[in-house]
Each structure stands twice: as C-alpha cells, then as structure tokens.
Design an enzyme around this catalytic site. Sequence first.
Site, mmCIF file in Angstrom:
data_model
loop_
_atom_site.group_PDB
_atom_site.id
_atom_site.type_symbol
_atom_site.label_atom_id
_atom_site.label_comp_id
_atom_site.label_asym_id
_atom_site.label_seq_id
_atom_site.Cartn_x
_atom_site.Cartn_y
_atom_site.Cartn_z
ATOM 1 N N ASP A 229 9.807 46.382 -60.125
ATOM 2 C CA ASP A 229 11.233 46.331 -60.468
ATOM 3 C C ASP A 229 11.380 46.208 -61.982
ATOM 4 O OD1 ASP A 229 13.978 46.046 -60.393
ATOM 5 O OD2 ASP A 229 13.971 44.063 -59.474
ATOM 6 N N ASP B 3 17.641 51.455 -63.373
ATOM 7 C CA ASP B 3 16.877 50.398 -62.706
ATOM 8 C C ASP B 3 15.984 51.083 -61.666
ATOM 9 O OD1 ASP B 3 16.012 48.027 -61.512
ATOM 10 O OD2 ASP B 3 18.013 47.155 -61.377
ATOM 11 N N GLU C 19 15.242 44.569 -67.892
ATOM 12 C CA GLU C 19 14.500 43.821 -66.868
ATOM 13 C C GLU C 19 13.010 44.099 -66.924
ATOM 14 O OE1 GLU C 19 15.386 45.007 -62.831
ATOM 15 O OE2 GLU C 19 14.472 43.211 -61.997
ATOM 16 N N GLU D 236 16.021 39.574 -65.452
ATOM 17 C CA GLU D 236 16.917 40.644 -65.881
ATOM 18 C C GLU D 236 18.113 40.067 -66.603
ATOM 19 O OE1 GLU D 236 18.194 43.256 -62.678
ATOM 20 O OE2 GLU D 236 17.244 41.995 -61.189
ATOM 21 N N HIS E 39 15.123 37.260 -60.382
ATOM 22 C CA HIS E 39 14.794 36.845 -59.020
ATOM 23 C C HIS E 39 13.295 36.771 -58.815
ATOM 24 C CE1 HIS E 39 14.020 41.175 -58.488
ATOM 25 N NE2 HIS E 39 15.098 41.327 -59.237
ATOM 26 N N HIS F 277 14.492 40.406 -53.613
ATOM 27 C CA HIS F 277 15.294 39.352 -54.238
ATOM 28 C C HIS F 277 15.000 38.025 -53.557
ATOM 29 C CE1 HIS F 277 18.268 42.260 -56.362
ATOM 30 N NE2 HIS F 277 17.051 42.296 -56.826
HETATM 31 CO CO CO Z 1 15.551 43.181 -60.268
#
Ligand code: CO
Length: 298
Positions: free
Chosen positions: A96, A85, A283, A189, A156, A164
Amino acid sequence: MRDYNYDIIKEVGSVSYAALQYGKGLVKEGKGLLETADAIEKFIIGKGFDLAFPVNLSINERAAHYTPTVDDSTVFTGNDVVKLDVGARKGDYLGDCALTVDLTGKHARLLEASSLALDNAISLVKAGRKLCEIGREVEKTAKPMGFNPIRNLGGHGVERDNLHASIFIPNYDNGDDTELEEGQVIAIETFLTDGDGEVHDGDIVQIFQKHGEANVRSPDTRKISQFIDSHYSTNPFAMRWLIREFKSEFAVKKALNDLYATGALEAYPILLEHSGGQVTQTEKEMIVEKDGCTIVTK
Ligand code: CO
C-alpha cells in the site's frame, strides 16, 4: 512474534512502489483515468502479483476511493491535483503506497508539506512510539505551512488479508497512546488540505469488499459472489472488474445490491473534503523495528 514472512512483505512493497512510480509517469493532462488505472493494474499483474485493491485516482477535493467506472471517459486536466494510491498483493500479503501529482502547478507547497509531514512522522517510528505522537508530528509540520491535516483519515496497520487492520494512525494528536510494536507492519498516510480538514462520503461508489459467507438465492448473484471469493478473497475490488468479467452491468449491480442486503458486502464511497478544499496524500508502508523502521514500499 508475528506469523509474517518479511521477505514477501518487502516483495509486495517493492512491486507496489514500482507501480506507483510507473503510474506517476502516466498521470498527464489529456490522459484518460480509465486507461491509466488499467495500465497500472496491468503492470502489477504483469509482475506476477494480484491487486491489493483497485487503483485509486482521486482528484482535488476527492481525497480517496475513486476508481474509474467501466466506461469512464474522464481525462486529467490542468486543474487537477491527483492522488494515486496503489497496492500489490501476493496471497494474503498486501502492499500500500500513495503519492500526489499536481497538474495545476499551483500547489507545490501543499505537496511539499505532505511529503515533509510523512518524512517527519516516519522519523519517529519505532517500537514503543505512541500513535498520538505520530499524529502530533504530522500536524506540527502541516500547520505552520498553512495547511490542515484531515482528521478522519489516516494510516493503519497492515495484516495478512486485512489492509486496514487493528490500528488507526492519526494525522493529529488524537490522544491515542497505543504504542507501536516491534515487527508490526504499518502504513502511514498523510492527508493534508487547504480546507477544513475533514472528509465525508460522496455519492459515487465503485469500490467494494466482501467479508465471509453470504446466503443469496439468485443463481447469477451466487455465481458473482463465488467469483469474488475466489479472485479477491476479502480484499477490495472494483465494480469495473466484475462488469468486464460478467459482461453485464445489470447483473453485477444486482449482485452487489443482493450481497449488500445480506450484510456481507462493504461499500467504499468516494471521500470528499468537507469544505471543498484541495487534498494531498502521501503514503509509505513499513516494518516497525526496535530503534526505527524499514520502509518496504521503495
Ligand atoms: Co493505506
């Protein structure tokens, strides 16, 4: 309208994705976790960006939030399913994205379910779409393939300097009928498992995040606190980064304890699948549009 520069959102997204692809090529049996995380972080910094958060390398029933310690000697083995990640940052704009590498060769179907669930979920994204509908789609994809979504992990909103933010995008129908909005930036995700489908905190903590002012007396702690503010702002950071900077594990741990005691520090322990199940994560980050979305981590 949101106060967003969408060009910068796309830029951090594309660097995050490039780092993810680069990292994917590094995750190999026998390779050290520490050198892998360092190389990916260096890759992002080498592109002229900062880190949105420390590189996460979470293996097997560890679903998320493991980043190597400063003297980590762990190497990837042929028994590992590795969640990678990563995120780049430019100012307060954050990227992200995540993927899973299966070094066991035995979990192809779980990986397939994870990316299919993400693709299906993304196909539903548009302004007005309810969050519970996205979750339902993830679950509807995973279940017939024999897997459970992880119920207490999900996607998120992504706001400036807030990774987030605002909304939680579930991996099952949690009844949340909040609607996505045009112009919103989100990360979906999918976390799937062959276990029960829930995570709890483990006892390893290497990732922290500081919010706002902290009143601390010790000069060492004050120095470290100021360094956190100026280098990471309110974004997550790794203990390893501070130990390298201040060359004292003792001073850093003391500072983190002091800051934690003031309430200004958040700790992110590793997250473990409840029943010890295998976990996959996929994600992508995207911009919500009237009739669909634009993926930025590509
Ligand atoms: Co994330």
